[in-house]
Write a protein that holds these residues in place. Structure first.
Motif, PDB file in Angstrom:
ATOM      1  N   UNK A  90       0.815  -1.219   0.000  1.00 56.02           N
ATOM      2  CA  UNK A  90       0.000   0.000   0.000  1.00 56.02           C
ATOM      3  C   UNK A  90       0.847   1.266   0.000  1.00 56.02           C
ATOM      4  N   UNK A  91       2.102   1.172   0.401  1.00 54.94           N
ATOM      5  CA  UNK A  91       2.955   2.369   0.431  1.00 54.94           C
ATOM      6  C   UNK A  91       3.429   2.781  -0.957  1.00 54.94           C
ATOM      7  N   UNK A  92       3.462   1.837  -1.888  1.00 53.89           N
ATOM      8  CA  UNK A  92       3.965   2.139  -3.228  1.00 53.89           C
ATOM      9  C   UNK A  92       2.781   2.353  -4.169  1.00 53.89           C
ATOM     10  N   UNK A  93       2.160   3.503  -4.020  1.00 56.86           N
ATOM     11  CA  UNK A  93       0.976   3.858  -4.803  1.00 56.86           C
ATOM     12  C   UNK A  93       0.969   5.368  -4.999  1.00 56.86           C
ATOM     13  N   UNK A  94       0.061   5.846  -5.842  1.00 54.28           N
ATOM     14  CA  UNK A  94      -0.127   7.285  -6.055  1.00 54.28           C
ATOM     15  C   UNK A  94       1.178   7.988  -6.416  1.00 54.28           C
ATOM     16  N   UNK A  95       1.955   7.329  -7.297  1.00 54.04           N
ATOM     17  CA  UNK A  95       3.156   7.968  -7.826  1.00 54.04           C
ATOM     18  C   UNK A  95       4.414   7.767  -7.015  1.00 54.04           C
ATOM     19  N   UNK A  96       4.340   7.077  -5.888  1.00 62.64           N
ATOM     20  CA  UNK A  96       5.535   6.836  -5.071  1.00 62.64           C
ATOM     21  C   UNK A  96       6.372   5.734  -5.713  1.00 62.64           C
ATOM     22  N   UNK A  97       7.607   6.069  -6.055  1.00 60.21           N
ATOM     23  CA  UNK A  97       8.519   5.119  -6.697  1.00 60.21           C
ATOM     24  C   UNK A  97       9.904   5.293  -6.097  1.00 60.21           C
ATOM     25  N   UNK A  98      10.714   4.260  -6.190  1.00 65.73           N
ATOM     26  CA  UNK A  98      12.097   4.320  -5.720  1.00 65.73           C
ATOM     27  C   UNK A  98      13.024   3.793  -6.796  1.00 65.73           C
ATOM     28  N   UNK A  99      14.179   4.441  -6.930  1.00 60.59           N
ATOM     29  CA  UNK A  99      15.207   4.004  -7.869  1.00 60.59           C
ATOM     30  C   UNK A  99      16.421   3.527  -7.076  1.00 60.59           C
TER      31      UNK A  99
ATOM     32  N   UNK B  75      -3.969   6.875   4.373  1.00 58.63           N
ATOM     33  CA  UNK B  75      -2.606   7.173   3.928  1.00 58.63           C
ATOM     34  C   UNK B  75      -2.572   8.508   3.195  1.00 58.63           C
ATOM     35  N   UNK B  76      -1.552   9.295   3.488  1.00 60.08           N
ATOM     36  CA  UNK B  76      -1.281  10.514   2.734  1.00 60.08           C
ATOM     37  C   UNK B  76       0.011  10.297   1.962  1.00 60.08           C
ATOM     38  N   UNK B  77      -0.078  10.486   0.636  1.00 51.61           N
ATOM     39  CA  UNK B  77       1.058  10.328  -0.273  1.00 51.61           C
ATOM     40  C   UNK B  77       1.473  11.711  -0.774  1.00 51.61           C
ATOM     41  N   UNK B  78       2.743  12.033  -0.669  1.00 49.45           N
ATOM     42  CA  UNK B  78       3.241  13.335  -1.103  1.00 49.45           C
ATOM     43  C   UNK B  78       4.449  13.148  -1.990  1.00 49.45           C
ATOM     44  N   UNK B  79       4.399  13.721  -3.193  1.00 43.57           N
ATOM     45  CA  UNK B  79       5.465  13.556  -4.179  1.00 43.57           C
ATOM     46  C   UNK B  79       5.817  14.927  -4.745  1.00 43.57           C
TER      47      UNK B  79
ATOM     48  N   UNK C  87       6.980  11.296   0.408  1.00 45.76           N
ATOM     49  CA  UNK C  87       6.612  10.852   1.754  1.00 45.76           C
ATOM     50  C   UNK C  87       5.325  10.052   1.680  1.00 45.76           C
ATOM     51  N   UNK C  88       5.232   9.051   2.558  1.00 43.10           N
ATOM     52  CA  UNK C  88       3.977   8.330   2.773  1.00 43.10           C
ATOM     53  C   UNK C  88       3.754   8.283   4.276  1.00 43.10           C
ATOM     54  N   UNK C  89       2.606   8.788   4.701  1.00 38.78           N
ATOM     55  CA  UNK C  89       2.301   8.867   6.127  1.00 38.78           C
ATOM     56  C   UNK C  89       1.003   8.126   6.398  1.00 38.78           C
ATOM     57  N   UNK C  90       1.049   7.148   7.320  1.00 42.18           N
ATOM     58  CA  UNK C  90      -0.185   6.524   7.786  1.00 42.18           C
ATOM     59  C   UNK C  90      -0.764   7.418   8.876  1.00 42.18           C
ATOM     60  N   UNK C  91      -2.003   7.837   8.693  1.00 42.42           N
ATOM     61  CA  UNK C  91      -2.635   8.801   9.591  1.00 42.42           C
ATOM     62  C   UNK C  91      -3.694   8.108  10.435  1.00 42.42           C
ATOM     63  N   UNK C  92      -3.530   8.140  11.739  1.00 43.60           N
ATOM     64  CA  UNK C  92      -4.566   7.649  12.665  1.00 43.60           C
ATOM     65  C   UNK C  92      -5.522   8.789  12.987  1.00 43.60           C
ATOM     66  N   UNK C  93      -6.761   8.442  13.332  1.00 45.97           N
ATOM     67  CA  UNK C  93      -7.763   9.484  13.533  1.00 45.97           C
ATOM     68  C   UNK C  93      -7.987  10.216  12.214  1.00 45.97           C
ATOM     69  N   UNK C  94      -8.252   9.430  11.169  1.00 45.07           N
ATOM     70  CA  UNK C  94      -8.293   9.924   9.782  1.00 45.07           C
ATOM     71  C   UNK C  94      -9.226  11.112   9.613  1.00 45.07           C
ATOM     72  N   UNK C  95     -10.435  10.995  10.110  1.00 42.93           N
ATOM     73  CA  UNK C  95     -11.404  12.077   9.906  1.00 42.93           C
ATOM     74  C   UNK C  95     -10.931  13.371  10.562  1.00 42.93           C
ATOM     75  N   UNK C  96     -10.225  13.244  11.673  1.00 39.83           N
ATOM     76  CA  UNK C  96      -9.778  14.410  12.427  1.00 39.83           C
ATOM     77  C   UNK C  96      -8.487  15.018  11.866  1.00 39.83           C
ATOM     78  N   UNK C  97      -7.567  14.164  11.392  1.00 41.63           N
ATOM     79  CA  UNK C  97      -6.215  14.642  11.094  1.00 41.63           C
ATOM     80  C   UNK C  97      -5.831  14.632   9.617  1.00 41.63           C
ATOM     81  N   UNK C  98      -6.649  14.023   8.776  1.00 38.79           N
ATOM     82  CA  UNK C  98      -6.278  13.878   7.360  1.00 38.79           C
ATOM     83  C   UNK C  98      -5.923  15.222   6.711  1.00 38.79           C
ATOM     84  N   UNK C  99      -6.796  16.205   6.860  1.00 39.73           N
ATOM     85  CA  UNK C  99      -6.570  17.485   6.177  1.00 39.73           C
ATOM     86  C   UNK C  99      -5.353  18.213   6.719  1.00 39.73           C
ATOM     87  N   UNK C 100      -5.107  18.095   8.018  1.00 40.48           N
ATOM     88  CA  UNK C 100      -3.942  18.761   8.615  1.00 40.48           C
ATOM     89  C   UNK C 100      -2.653  18.197   8.046  1.00 40.48           C
ATOM     90  N   UNK C 101      -2.558  16.861   7.978  1.00 38.02           N
ATOM     91  CA  UNK C 101      -1.355  16.232   7.428  1.00 38.02           C
ATOM     92  C   UNK C 101      -1.204  16.580   5.950  1.00 38.02           C
TER      93      UNK C 101
END
Length: 265
Positions: free
Chosen positions: A25-34, A260-264, A220-234
């Motif tokens: 699940x971490x390797x999604x939404x454009x997250x790649x490694x070389x 999960x929040x994915x940032x590229x 970055x890939x961040x697993x967010x707990x308390x999704x409804x509360x913290x998703x937008x902040x992260x």
């Protein structure tokens, strides 16, 4: 290489299977490694995610794995020595907004739920949340297809009983540090992937990264707990610093109020 190549030392073997279910699940939404990447595994446990990265890049990687709980760090460090060819540095502290010492609840029979955010006061609510997540995972074919045929109420009872082990907890006083201090100390000049899975303390980890270091982070890939509360902040933390950001939640995660929040770049 497959994820079964490295037979990691573990405290509870079932947890390795559970964590391996999550790794893809971490390797999604454009997250790649070389090859040649530098990866930070924050909340490493015994190193299952690190092993996936190492195998994915055929060992051409530099991994810094953070695990503050002494029993887990000892196992992570042993895995690093035995299986990672000198490419993994196991760091014996967690990350936070500032240098500090915190009480962590450690569950010997279910180490993956250990956290500074769980204690005797909220562990029953946490057990119910985790039960819902595991039941949903089983219903969708995870952890073996045979269990899918068990009726949901019976399944909840079985999983709930298994997770009574979360009542057995130890408290460990552990060190936490800001990420910027570690980047300076380890002379890390780029971060190709920052993976954060810290059971509720993710915003504290991000607050420990000073403005001068944010340009070093490529993904970055961040697993967010308390999704409804913290998703937008992260999500906003990354969007404000020029990342393309995706927030995603599957049905298993929805049952546990995580995502999960994915940032590229």
């Amino acid at each position: 290489m497959t994820m079964d190549t490295i037979d990691l030392h573990s405290i509870n073997p079932w947890e390795v299977s559970f964590l391996r279910e999550e790794v893809g699940a971490y390797f999604a939404h454009g997250v790649e490694l070389a090859p040649g990447a530098t990866v930070l595994d924050v909340g490493a446990n015994i190193g299952v995610f690190s092993a996936a990265v190492y195998e994915r890049l055929d060992g051409d990687v530099r991994i810094y794995a953070f695990e503050p709980l002494p029993p887990l760090h000892a196992t992570l460090d042993r895995n690093g020595r035995d299986f990672f060819g000198g490419r993994l540095t196991a760091l014996p502290y967690g990350l936070a907004a500032a240098e500090d010492e915190l009480d962590f609840s450690y569950f010997p029979a279910a180490t993956i739920f250990s956290s500074s955010w769980r204690d005797a006061g909220n562990v029953e609510a946490e057990r119910r949340r985790v039960t819902a997540s595991v039941v949903e995972m089983i219903r969708r074919g995870g952890l073996g297809a045979g269990l899918r045929r068990v009726p949901a109420p019976i399944l909840r009872g079985i999983v709930g009983r298994k997770l009574r082990v979360m009542r057995e907890l130890e408290t460990h006083r552990v060190r936490v540090r800001p990420l910027s201090a570690v980047l300076d100390e380890q002379r890390i000049e780029r971060v190709d992937l920052l993976k954060v899975d810290v059971e509720g303390a993710e915003l504290d980890v991000l607050r420990g990264l000073e403005d001068r270091h944010w340009p070093l982070v490529r993904q970055a890939v961040v697993e967010v707990e308390g999704w409804r509360r913290h998703r937008d902040t992260v999500r906003d933390v990354f969007a404000a610093r020029g990342f393309a950001v995706e927030a995603a939640q599957d049905p298993v995660q929805e049952a546990a109020d995580i995502g999960m929040v994915f940032a590229v770049r």
